[in-house]
Design a protein around this motif. Structure first.
Motif, PDB file in Angstrom:
ATOM      1  N   ARG A  19      32.478  50.752   5.918  1.00  0.00           N
ATOM      2  CA  ARG A  19      32.199  51.363   7.218  1.00  0.00           C
ATOM      3  C   ARG A  19      33.164  50.834   8.261  1.00  0.00           C
ATOM      4  NH1 ARG A  19      26.262  53.414   8.210  1.00  0.00           N
ATOM      5  NH2 ARG A  19      25.775  54.069   6.082  1.00  0.00           N
ATOM      6  N   GLU A  21      35.811  52.320  11.913  1.00  0.00           N
ATOM      7  CA  GLU A  21      36.272  53.369  12.815  1.00  0.00           C
ATOM      8  C   GLU A  21      37.546  54.005  12.279  1.00  0.00           C
ATOM      9  OE1 GLU A  21      34.724  54.215  15.759  1.00  0.00           O
ATOM     10  OE2 GLU A  21      33.135  52.746  15.402  1.00  0.00           O
ATOM     11  N   GLY A  22      37.461  55.254  11.899  1.00  0.00           N
ATOM     12  CA  GLY A  22      38.636  56.057  11.603  1.00  0.00           C
ATOM     13  C   GLY A  22      39.443  55.655  10.389  1.00  0.00           C
ATOM     14  N   PHE A  23      40.678  56.197  10.347  1.00  0.00           N
ATOM     15  CA  PHE A  23      41.570  56.026   9.198  1.00  0.00           C
ATOM     16  C   PHE A  23      42.952  55.544   9.657  1.00  0.00           C
ATOM     17  CE2 PHE A  23      38.467  59.198   7.969  1.00  0.00           C
ATOM     18  CZ  PHE A  23      38.114  58.820   6.680  1.00  0.00           C
ATOM     19  N   THR A  24      42.988  54.545  10.507  1.00  0.00           N
ATOM     20  CA  THR A  24      44.254  54.124  11.103  1.00  0.00           C
ATOM     21  C   THR A  24      44.973  53.040  10.310  1.00  0.00           C
ATOM     22  OG1 THR A  24      43.064  52.553  12.510  1.00  0.00           O
ATOM     23  CG2 THR A  24      43.524  54.767  13.419  1.00  0.00           C
ATOM     24  N   GLN A  25      44.384  52.615   9.195  1.00  0.00           N
ATOM     25  CA  GLN A  25      45.040  51.606   8.367  1.00  0.00           C
ATOM     26  C   GLN A  25      44.638  51.810   6.915  1.00  0.00           C
ATOM     27  OE1 GLN A  25      43.608  47.678   9.444  1.00  0.00           O
ATOM     28  NE2 GLN A  25      41.662  48.535  10.139  1.00  0.00           N
ATOM     29  N   ARG A  95      34.644  58.787   6.842  1.00  0.00           N
ATOM     30  CA  ARG A  95      34.329  57.365   6.975  1.00  0.00           C
ATOM     31  C   ARG A  95      33.102  57.196   7.862  1.00  0.00           C
ATOM     32  NH1 ARG A  95      38.041  52.181   9.009  1.00  0.00           N
ATOM     33  NH2 ARG A  95      36.874  50.629   7.803  1.00  0.00           N
ATOM     34  N   TYR A  96      32.133  56.465   7.340  1.00  0.00           N
ATOM     35  CA  TYR A  96      30.931  56.190   8.136  1.00  0.00           C
ATOM     36  C   TYR A  96      31.180  55.035   9.089  1.00  0.00           C
ATOM     37  CZ  TYR A  96      27.986  59.287   5.417  1.00  0.00           C
ATOM     38  OH  TYR A  96      27.434  60.408   4.839  1.00  0.00           O
ATOM     39  N   ARG A  97      30.715  55.228  10.322  1.00  0.00           N
ATOM     40  CA  ARG A  97      30.728  54.153  11.302  1.00  0.00           C
ATOM     41  C   ARG A  97      29.484  53.288  11.095  1.00  0.00           C
ATOM     42  NH1 ARG A  97      31.868  58.176  16.423  1.00  0.00           N
ATOM     43  NH2 ARG A  97      34.036  58.717  15.913  1.00  0.00           N
ATOM     44  N   ARG A 102      29.972  59.610  11.759  1.00  0.00           N
ATOM     45  CA  ARG A 102      31.086  59.734  10.829  1.00  0.00           C
ATOM     46  C   ARG A 102      32.377  60.158  11.514  1.00  0.00           C
ATOM     47  NH1 ARG A 102      28.164  63.834   6.790  1.00  0.00           N
ATOM     48  NH2 ARG A 102      27.340  64.516   8.801  1.00  0.00           N
ATOM     49  N   ASP A 103      33.487  59.726  10.966  1.00  0.00           N
ATOM     50  CA  ASP A 103      34.809  60.222  11.334  1.00  0.00           C
ATOM     51  C   ASP A 103      35.308  61.089  10.183  1.00  0.00           C
ATOM     52  OD1 ASP A 103      35.249  58.950  13.855  1.00  0.00           O
ATOM     53  OD2 ASP A 103      35.591  57.061  12.812  1.00  0.00           O
ATOM     54  N   VAL A 105      38.615  63.694   8.653  1.00  0.00           N
ATOM     55  CA  VAL A 105      39.925  64.335   8.683  1.00  0.00           C
ATOM     56  C   VAL A 105      39.819  65.526   7.742  1.00  0.00           C
ATOM     57  CG1 VAL A 105      42.380  64.161   8.225  1.00  0.00           C
ATOM     58  CG2 VAL A 105      41.155  62.187   9.157  1.00  0.00           C
TER      59      VAL A 105
END
Length: 321
Positions: A19, A21-25, A95-97, A102-103, A105
């Protein structure tokens, strides 16, 4: 038994393991899982034993095969699903927060799902069906809206029925013409299946009672409101039935509402009492959240019977309006 057809997106879902935030890495992912709201719906209907089929489009890639193999294995008529040689199968990264939201794409509109059309095979499937289920998530382009509206006309012209789950993300409401399309479908539907606040999308009601009354006045036969862990309610002009949620350990709620809807519609088409249909639907939604992956918790009729018996069959409460 009556045959259900649905139209819309077929995707793979790929989920973040942890869990956050987002998909930044870079992160660990699991999947691909067969997915897409109408695909989950129709797969559950098939597992429940209802004759059913789907109109959609996938690519020639492995993601398309994952979905086609799963739907066919579970008993869905896939003759109306086209395979596009150029466009990739749709996808959703999820992706679950930590708070349970959820976030996403998505690649839907510009995937094979965006190529859905009324092919000869699709028309033949619709002609062979008695009931159309429409999901708001599928109305993501003018082309798809046109296909769905034509299908609604085809089903209604031969005396068939339509169910409608608005299931629409807030950002979609800004799409040109979408609200008008939703209202057109609502006016043609026999069974309306909103979730929580979606009850107010088409009314000026200040309470659930007012909103439901305004919807039923449009000629819709019944309204089923899904409220997740708070249970569900059935409403028609004569009665209200309340069904509490089953107590389960939630692993992944994705697809639970679609499984609920598919089971209720199947029961409704079989002429079950609203109370029994609601109980089976609630059990179906509950079992769906116990497994990771949108379709991994779909249930057979026998599995739901066992689940309900083990849970002590929650009581539904009836009140006359």
């Amino acid at each position: 038994m009556k045959k259900i057809v649905t139209i819309g997106e077929i995707l793979v879902e790929i989920m973040a393991v942890d869990r956050g935030e987002g998909f930044t890495q870079p992160m660990s992912l699991v999947g691909p899982f067969p997915s897409g709201a109408p695909a989950i719906f129709i797969d559950q209907a098939a597992r429940f034993g209802q004759p059913c089929g789907m109109v959609g489009c996938v690519g020639t890639d492995h993601f398309g095969h994952v979905n086609l193999d799963r739907l066919k294995r579970d008993g869905v008529d896939i003759s109306g699903i086209a395979v596009d040689p150029e466009y990739a199968t749709g996808s959703a990264f999820v992706r679950y927060r930590h708070d349970g939201s959820r976030d996403f794409v998505f690649n839907i509109k510009h995937s094979a799902s965006g190529r859905i059309s009324l092919t000869d095979n699709a028309r033949a499937l619709i002609d062979d069906s008695d009931h159309l289920h429409v999901m708001g998530t599928s109305l993501f382009s003018p082309q798809i809206v046109e296909v769905v509206l034509k299908a609604v006309g085809m089903i209604k012209a031969k005396g068939g029925t339509v169910s409608f789950d608005p299931n629409v993300r807030s950002e979609m409401l800004a799409l040109p013409g979408l609200r008008e399309a939703l209202e057109t479908i609502l006016a043609q539907c026999d069974l309306f299946l909103p979730s929580g606040p979606e009850l107010y999308l088409f009314t000026a009601g200040n309470s659930d009672v007012e909103a439901i009354g305004q919807i039923l006045e449009k000629g819709i036969k019944a309204v089923v409101v899904k409220n997740g862990s708070q249970g569900a309610t059935y409403h028609d002009l004569g009665s209200t039935i309340r069904q509490p949620a089953f107590n389960v350990h939630e692993v992944d709620p994705t697809g639970a509402g679609d499984c609920f809807g598919a089971t209720f519609v199947s029961c409704w088409l079989r002429g079950m009492t609203p109370g029994d249909a609601l109980r089976y639907a609630a059990a179906s939604g509950a079992r769906a959240v116990e497994r990771q992956g949108p379709m991994e918790g779909v249930s057979t009729f026998a599995e739901l019977d066992t689940f309900i018996a083990d849970a002590g069959a929650p009581i539904h409460f009836r009140s006359h309006q």
